[in-house]
Design an enzyme around this catalytic site. Structure first.
Site, PDB file in Angstrom:
ATOM      1  N   ASP A  12       0.852  -1.191   0.000  1.00  0.00           N
ATOM      2  CA  ASP A  12       0.000   0.000   0.000  1.00  0.00           C
ATOM      3  C   ASP A  12       0.883   1.235   0.000  1.00  0.00           C
ATOM      4  O   ASP A  12       1.755   1.383   0.862  1.00  0.00           O
ATOM      5  CB  ASP A  12      -0.896   0.014   1.249  1.00  0.00           C
ATOM      6  CG  ASP A  12      -2.045  -0.983   1.150  1.00  0.00           C
ATOM      7  OD1 ASP A  12      -2.300  -1.496   0.041  1.00  0.00           O
ATOM      8  OD2 ASP A  12      -2.682  -1.241   2.193  1.00  0.00           O
ATOM      9  N   ASN A 180     -19.303  -7.513   7.212  1.00  0.00           N
ATOM     10  CA  ASN A 180     -19.718  -6.281   7.886  1.00  0.00           C
ATOM     11  C   ASN A 180     -21.157  -5.965   7.481  1.00  0.00           C
ATOM     12  O   ASN A 180     -21.770  -6.664   6.668  1.00  0.00           O
ATOM     13  CB  ASN A 180     -18.729  -5.136   7.635  1.00  0.00           C
ATOM     14  CG  ASN A 180     -18.729  -4.659   6.181  1.00  0.00           C
ATOM     15  OD1 ASN A 180     -19.653  -4.917   5.412  1.00  0.00           O
ATOM     16  ND2 ASN A 180     -17.684  -3.956   5.793  1.00  0.00           N
ATOM     17  N   ASP A 238     -10.663  -6.917   9.604  1.00  0.00           N
ATOM     18  CA  ASP A 238      -9.677  -7.996   9.440  1.00  0.00           C
ATOM     19  C   ASP A 238      -9.120  -8.424  10.800  1.00  0.00           C
ATOM     20  O   ASP A 238      -8.881  -9.612  11.050  1.00  0.00           O
ATOM     21  CB  ASP A 238      -8.530  -7.547   8.521  1.00  0.00           C
ATOM     22  CG  ASP A 238      -9.020  -7.288   7.102  1.00  0.00           C
ATOM     23  OD1 ASP A 238     -10.040  -7.887   6.707  1.00  0.00           O
ATOM     24  OD2 ASP A 238      -8.385  -6.483   6.392  1.00  0.00           O
TER      25      ASP A 238
END
Ligand code: ATP
Length: 284
Positions: A12, A180, A238
């Site tokens: 990332d 979720n 996570d």
């Protein structure tokens, strides 16, 4: 029980900018940082920090070994991560310094280059009762769970990002589904029924700062979230999944596992970062 996690590994890259770039604009960044990402890698780190024995099955470019050091440090077994010539998956995250709004460019890269033989070989060491886990950021997720199921493994599926056809193909094989609130709503629309009617052996629906619901063999439960001052909730889901499954892999009940998962995620959201913000079990 061991956990076999077939999942994404991303690099990332985060850039803070004075405003989000317009088409054709060249824009100087205010700051830059990089870190390990990908739902698969994050969940493996959370599993290991949560005390599970976890094998990660994935792929990176052969020059990017240093980027998975965090996984090794956490205690994830990296034997089944292939190192090849395809670029490692990566995300370019551009964040508007003023508003916090972001734009994300995602390149799946090596995450979509997993091979059947790699997956089959990784499962050779698995025994009935172990757990197989995957998300939707790699290729071979369905084949992996089907193979694992045929070997008697328990199946945990993190249906994110939500892909309707994949879910419908897998749902009958899933022992534990963790989603979720947003994903639950999409699944409810796809199945035409509310979560409590999906009939899964174990279903956990997380609802951020509110808490998490469970429906399944252990009844119907609600575990409220801890009251904390959250500064960055990226990776909360996570962390929650990793600690939940780590507990289950050691024989905990769902309610015990949900309490630990909630505590771990509540610590993670009080820190900046994703995988690096996941606490160790001892911190709980
Ligand atoms: P993300 O996409 O941000 O990684 P998610 O949308 O997959 O997360 P959430 O439902 O937002 O998942 O959060 C997962 C769990 O993390 C919650 O059930 C809760 O236990 C914990 N959590 C998340 N946000 C907070 C918060 N603000 N305060 C306390 N706990 C939180």
């Amino acid at each position: 029980m061991t956990v076999f996690n077939l999942g994404s590994i991303n690099l990332d890259y985060f850039y803070k900018v004075p405003h989000l770039p317009k088409p054709g604009e060249t824009l100087g960044a205010l700051s830059f940082s990089q870190g390990l990402g990908g739902k698969g890698a994050n969940q493996s780190v959370a599993l290991a920090r949560g005390g599970a024995e976890v094998y990660h099955i994935g792929q990176i470019h052969k020059d990017d070994e240093a980027h998975i050091a965090l996984m090794a440090q956490a205690g994830v077994d990296l034997t089944h991560i292939a190192r090849g010539d395809v670029p490692t998956g990566h995300a370019i995250v551009v964040i508007d310094d003023a508003s916090g709004e972001n734009q994300i460019l995602l390149m799946a890269g090596a995450n979509h280059a997993l091979t059947d033989s790699q997956m089959t070989k990784a499962l050779e060491g698995a025994k009935a009762g172990d757990w197989a886990l995957t998300q939707n950021e790699t290729n071979l997720g369905e084949a992996f769970l089907k193979t694992a199921k045929s070997k008697g493994l328990q199946i945990c599926y993190s249906a994110a990002p939500f892909v309707k056809d994949k879910l419908l193909a897998l749902i009958d094989d899933v022992d534990l589904l963790v989603v979720n609130e947003g994903e639950a709503a999409e699944i409810a629309a796809a199945l035409g029924k509310a979560p409590e009617a999906w009939g899964l052996p174990h279903l956990v629906v997380t609802k951020g700062a509110q808490g998490a619901y469970y429906w399944g063999k252990e009844g119907a439960l609600f575990q409220p979230s801890e009251q904390v001052k959250a500064v960055d909730t990226t990776g909360a889901g996570d962390t929650y999944l990793g600690f939940l499954l780590a507990q289950l892999s050691h024989g905990a009940s769902i309610s015990q596992a949900m309490a630990i998962a909630s505590k771990a995620a509540s610590i993670q959201v009080t820190r900046f970062g994703t995988a690096d913000a996941i606490p160790a079990l001892a911190e709980l």
